[in-house]
Enzyme design. Structure first.
Site, PDB file in Angstrom:
ATOM      1  N   TRP A  99      52.089  34.407  -9.647  1.00 32.09           N
ATOM      2  CA  TRP A  99      52.092  33.410  -8.923  1.00 32.09           C
ATOM      3  C   TRP A  99      52.707  32.078  -9.457  1.00 32.09           C
ATOM      4  O   TRP A  99      53.593  31.513  -8.843  1.00 32.09           O
ATOM      5  CB  TRP A  99      50.695  33.264  -8.175  1.00 32.09           C
ATOM      6  CG  TRP A  99      50.396  34.512  -7.567  1.00 32.09           C
ATOM      7  CD1 TRP A  99      49.196  35.062  -7.991  1.00 32.09           C
ATOM      8  CD2 TRP A  99      50.770  34.888  -6.325  1.00 32.09           C
ATOM      9  NE1 TRP A  99      48.894  36.461  -7.075  1.00 32.09           N
ATOM     10  CE2 TRP A  99      49.849  36.199  -5.972  1.00 32.09           C
ATOM     11  CE3 TRP A  99      51.741  34.733  -5.485  1.00 32.09           C
ATOM     12  CZ2 TRP A  99      49.975  36.858  -4.875  1.00 32.09           C
ATOM     13  CZ3 TRP A  99      52.104  35.498  -4.474  1.00 32.09           C
ATOM     14  CH2 TRP A  99      51.369  36.719  -4.162  1.00 32.09           C
ATOM     15  N   ASP A 166      47.151  25.445  -7.810  1.00 33.17           N
ATOM     16  CA  ASP A 166      47.047  26.684  -7.237  1.00 33.17           C
ATOM     17  C   ASP A 166      45.706  27.099  -7.352  1.00 33.17           C
ATOM     18  O   ASP A 166      45.644  27.742  -8.448  1.00 33.17           O
ATOM     19  CB  ASP A 166      48.269  27.556  -7.249  1.00 33.17           C
ATOM     20  CG  ASP A 166      48.012  28.745  -6.629  1.00 33.17           C
ATOM     21  OD1 ASP A 166      47.021  29.124  -5.802  1.00 33.17           O
ATOM     22  OD2 ASP A 166      48.863  29.680  -6.543  1.00 33.17           O
ATOM     23  N   LYS A 190      41.077  34.623   0.035  1.00 30.99           N
ATOM     24  CA  LYS A 190      40.342  35.056  -1.069  1.00 30.99           C
ATOM     25  C   LYS A 190      39.102  34.503  -1.149  1.00 30.99           C
ATOM     26  O   LYS A 190      38.113  35.142  -1.236  1.00 30.99           O
ATOM     27  CB  LYS A 190      40.945  34.701  -2.634  1.00 30.99           C
ATOM     28  CG  LYS A 190      42.204  35.618  -2.921  1.00 30.99           C
ATOM     29  CD  LYS A 190      43.422  35.265  -2.529  1.00 30.99           C
ATOM     30  CE  LYS A 190      44.591  36.370  -3.092  1.00 30.99           C
ATOM     31  NZ  LYS A 190      45.904  35.696  -3.163  1.00 30.99           N
TER      32      LYS A 190
HETATM   33  C1  LIG Z   1      47.043  35.218  -3.378  1.00 23.51           C
HETATM   34  C2  LIG Z   1      47.858  34.237  -3.831  1.00 23.51           C
HETATM   35  C3  LIG Z   1      48.984  33.399  -3.634  1.00 23.51           C
HETATM   36  C4  LIG Z   1      49.707  33.926  -2.274  1.00 23.51           C
HETATM   37  O1  LIG Z   1      48.951  33.543  -1.400  1.00 23.51           O
HETATM   38  P1  LIG Z   1      49.861  33.782   0.339  1.00 23.51           P
HETATM   39  O2  LIG Z   1      48.794  33.151   1.075  1.00 23.51           O
HETATM   40  O3  LIG Z   1      49.952  35.420   0.359  1.00 23.51           O
HETATM   41  O4  LIG Z   1      50.950  33.123   0.105  1.00 23.51           O
HETATM   42  C5  LIG Z   1      49.353  32.473  -4.394  1.00 23.51           C
HETATM   43  N1  LIG Z   1      48.573  32.055  -5.686  1.00 23.51           N
HETATM   44  C6  LIG Z   1      47.472  32.810  -5.910  1.00 23.51           C
HETATM   45  C7  LIG Z   1      46.895  32.054  -7.176  1.00 23.51           C
HETATM   46  C8  LIG Z   1      46.889  34.002  -5.178  1.00 23.51           C
HETATM   47  O5  LIG Z   1      45.878  34.580  -5.673  1.00 23.51           O
END
Ligand SMILES: *Cc1c(COP(=O)(O)O)cnc(C)c1O
Length: 355
Positions: A99, A166, A190
């Site tokens: 990511w 993030d 999540k």
């Molecule tokens: C799942 C995830 C993403 C991607 O998320 P999307 O909503 O599918 O774009 C980005 N960063 C992290 C840390 C993630 O776990």
């Protein structure tokens, strides 16, 4: 048979969230109409949107000067929105996994990107600690939890530059010092809601410093000025997010989540370290309490498929590791009950006895 949900994302949500969302799909706020067919500008939905944003502020103890908005496009859209809105000349990124790498790729479209350190040399099995961030960087970007590799930064770094994080896969799993950050974002799927909405916590004075024109929808200020209702928001994920946030509050807030999550992770890591068949894949100090990755020990490699089938037959759902790590990954998000972790550990012990 009882299923134990270890999927990495979309992933387990509280029963409270699922039940109330299902009910609202039939009859939302006693309107006699479905949540799916009402105006997002009805007073009933505006109340949902406002309460959800207020609860985010309350649960994370967000100080004055920040706004909470719900955005579209997933966390992946933030990979470009962040540099679009904040990168003037140069930004610094810590590369701790897939990511982060994707965020870096997008940032490069907007200016100079300095990757201060990367753990790619060891398949992202640790969090680099030794790096310096250029004084003239517009911001420093981190990924607090590396969902795929199972490493996590469970602290709020002290940096002089603006800090962007993030937190898609570990938000609400601990108290955070929001004042250290200028922007925090998290895809909902999540620890919050079904996919379709992304939470952003934005320090207002971090905005408005870049000269480039920014498309209306990709500008944080557009959404802030309209109380996160500039265009039609994804009403179902936001409704579900509100249920999860209420549940967090009811359960004692993010400090209570942290205690529970840490206990769940400790139970599983203890078994991984004890059981002769398995071993962990990351540095101990950087182990994630959200995503626990493990593989078969070298001498039992050929049992991988068999364990997968054995555990799946016992009701363990979603434990296959990501293809970049292999083996297994058990995601233990906030809604994960201890009984499911114990069931997985039970499976590992039973499998060990058979071999
Ligand atoms: C799942 C995830 C993403 C991607 O998320 P999307 O909503 O599918 O774009 C980005 N960063 C992290 C840390 C993630 O776990």
């Amino acid at each position: 048979m009882k299923k134990h949900n270890f999927y990495a994302g979309p992933s387990i949500l509280s029963e409270y969230t699922i039940k109330n969302t299902a009910e609202a799909v039939y009859n939302f706020a006693d309107m006699g109409l479905s949540l799916l067919e009402i105006s997002h500008r009805s007073k009933e939905f505006v109340a949902v949107n406002d309460e959800a944003r207020a609860l985010v502020k309350e649960l994370l103890d967000i100080p004055e000067g920040y706004e909470v908005v719900f955005l579209g496009g997933g966390a992946s859209m933030q990979f470009c929105m962040v540099p679009y809105n904040l990168l003037k000349k140069k930004a610094s990124y810590l590369d701790t996994g897939t990511w982060s790498s994707k965020a870096i790729k997008e940032a490069k479209l907007f200016g100079e990107v300095d990757v201060v350190a990367s753990s790619k040399d060891k398949n992202y099995s640790y969090i680099p600690r030794d790096y310096t961030i250029a004084d003239d960087s517009d911001y420093f970007h981190i990924t607090t939890n590396n969902t795929i590799y199972g490493t996590e930064m469970r602290f709020d770094p002290d940096v002089k530059q603006r800090l962007v994080a993030d937190m898609s896969s570990d938000i609400f799993s601990r108290p955070i010092d929001v004042s250290k950050y200028d922007l925090i974002y998290a895809g909902a799927q999540k620890n919050l809601a079904p996919a379709g909405v992304t939470l952003a916590i934005v320090r207002k004075d971090a905005l408005g410093h870049v000269d480039r024109p920014i498309p209306t929808m990709l500008k944080y200020s557009t959404h802030i000025e309209k109380d996160s209702m500039y265009n039609t928001p994804p009403v179902l994920p936001i409704f579900a997010a509100l249920q999860t946030l209420r549940w967090y509050k009811e359960m004692g807030g993010v400090a209570a989540m942290e205690l529970k999550d840490a206990e769940n992770a400790a139970i599983l890591y203890e078994e991984i370290d004890r059981n002769k068949l398995f071993r962990g894949t990351t540095e101990m100090a950087d182990r994630s309490i959200m995503n626990v990755c493990f593989i078969m020990a070298e001498e039992y490699k050929e049992l991988e498929d068999e364990f997968y089938k054995f555990a799946t037959a016992a009701g363990m759902a979603g434990i296959k590791g990501h293809r970049s790590v292999g083996g297994f990954r058990a995601s233990l998000y906030n809604a994960m009950p201890k009984s499911s972790v114990e069931a997985l550990v039970g499976c590992m012990k039973e499998f060990e006895k058979l071999h």
